[in-house]
Design a protein around this motif. Sequence first.
Motif, PDB file in Angstrom:
ATOM      1  N   SER A 147       0.832  -1.206   0.000  1.00  0.00           N
ATOM      2  CA  SER A 147       0.000   0.000   0.000  1.00  0.00           C
ATOM      3  C   SER A 147       0.867   1.256   0.000  1.00  0.00           C
ATOM      4  N   ASP A 148       2.094   1.145   0.483  1.00  0.00           N
ATOM      5  CA  ASP A 148       3.101   2.195   0.325  1.00  0.00           C
ATOM      6  C   ASP A 148       3.994   1.742  -0.828  1.00  0.00           C
ATOM      7  N   SER A 149       3.857   2.369  -1.975  1.00  0.00           N
ATOM      8  CA  SER A 149       4.441   1.829  -3.208  1.00  0.00           C
ATOM      9  C   SER A 149       5.951   1.671  -3.162  1.00  0.00           C
ATOM     10  N   VAL A 150       6.633   2.390  -2.289  1.00  0.00           N
ATOM     11  CA  VAL A 150       8.091   2.250  -2.220  1.00  0.00           C
ATOM     12  C   VAL A 150       8.513   0.949  -1.547  1.00  0.00           C
ATOM     13  N   LEU A 151       7.579   0.256  -0.912  1.00  0.00           N
ATOM     14  CA  LEU A 151       7.912  -0.926  -0.122  1.00  0.00           C
ATOM     15  C   LEU A 151       7.586  -2.245  -0.811  1.00  0.00           C
ATOM     16  N   GLY A 152       7.197  -2.216  -2.074  1.00  0.00           N
ATOM     17  CA  GLY A 152       6.944  -3.455  -2.798  1.00  0.00           C
ATOM     18  C   GLY A 152       8.184  -4.323  -2.848  1.00  0.00           C
ATOM     19  N   THR A 153       8.011  -5.649  -2.738  1.00  0.00           N
ATOM     20  CA  THR A 153       9.168  -6.534  -2.612  1.00  0.00           C
ATOM     21  C   THR A 153       8.828  -7.957  -3.046  1.00  0.00           C
ATOM     22  N   ILE A 154       9.869  -8.723  -3.401  1.00  0.00           N
ATOM     23  CA  ILE A 154       9.692 -10.159  -3.631  1.00  0.00           C
ATOM     24  C   ILE A 154       9.972 -10.946  -2.359  1.00  0.00           C
ATOM     25  N   VAL A 213      15.594  -1.764  -4.925  1.00  0.00           N
ATOM     26  CA  VAL A 213      14.572  -2.792  -5.126  1.00  0.00           C
ATOM     27  C   VAL A 213      14.524  -3.633  -3.863  1.00  0.00           C
ATOM     28  N   GLU A 214      13.537  -3.366  -3.048  1.00  0.00           N
ATOM     29  CA  GLU A 214      13.441  -3.935  -1.714  1.00  0.00           C
ATOM     30  C   GLU A 214      13.650  -5.456  -1.731  1.00  0.00           C
ATOM     31  N   GLY A 215      14.746  -5.906  -1.124  1.00  0.00           N
ATOM     32  CA  GLY A 215      14.981  -7.329  -0.984  1.00  0.00           C
ATOM     33  C   GLY A 215      15.738  -7.977  -2.123  1.00  0.00           C
TER      34      GLY A 215
END
Length: 275
Positions: A75-82, A124-126
């Motif tokens: 929901s916080d677009s900067v925190l999207g992750t695999i 890129v988170e993760g």
Amino acid sequence: MIADLIYDVGLHKGEDAAFYLKKGFKVLGIEANPELVRHCQGRFHTEVASGQLRIIEGAIAPESEGPTITFYKSSDSVLGTINKDRAARTEKLGHRSERIVLPRIDVVDIYRSCGVPYFLKIDVEGADQLVLEGLKQQPNRPQYISVESDKVDFGEIKAQLGLLRELGYRKFKAVQQQRIPGSRVETKALDGAKVAHVFEAGASGPFGEDLGGPWLDFDGIIDRYRSIFRDYRYFGDDSLLARFPVLALPFKAVYKLCTGQRGSLPGWYDTHASL
């Protein structure tokens, strides 16, 4: 290395690409979130049409995952992750996630087909480490790299810095990100023209020799992150003060007075590296 090319790995809403394009660079943006891809295609339709900006849609992930990968769209677009654990951690902070299936991107294939850039921005988170690991198979290196640094595990910071050193990087800076939005830089474009830019919310800021402050050697950057993690311990998301925010402001004021600390506490940091 291609001197006029920048990789924006974690394109998001184009906050950084806008600066790179203004400086006259060609930009290759990689973004997992389909909504953000559509946003950037609209925002930069002229640059996409001219070929100055190329956008690759999908999520960087290990080859072992196969042709597709589950992506946790936050929901916080900067925190999207695999990364499932990272998604769970952000959900505890109040950011819900939606699972979507995306095509997997092999970053080594990207390096081989598109070339090694002058500057490589990674957020890129993760999956940051995967992007760096992919450089091991390339004969050249970017002149400059920036990568988001971990806020939880000092061991991950040391591993990331160790990999950068293994890749040949000898100069480092830890750049506070919380004070980037609204800041201004005056620099030059590739053709020598003067460029003034005000960084928008979500931007990671300048890079290379446009950064302020001295470069540190490997031991110096390790020491710098030790002090940063002390701040995380006192003021970070899992600190006691985070649970009692009414105490945070006076405690921060006393801490800054006693230590000489300037700027945001604790904020978050990107690591910049130079050959």
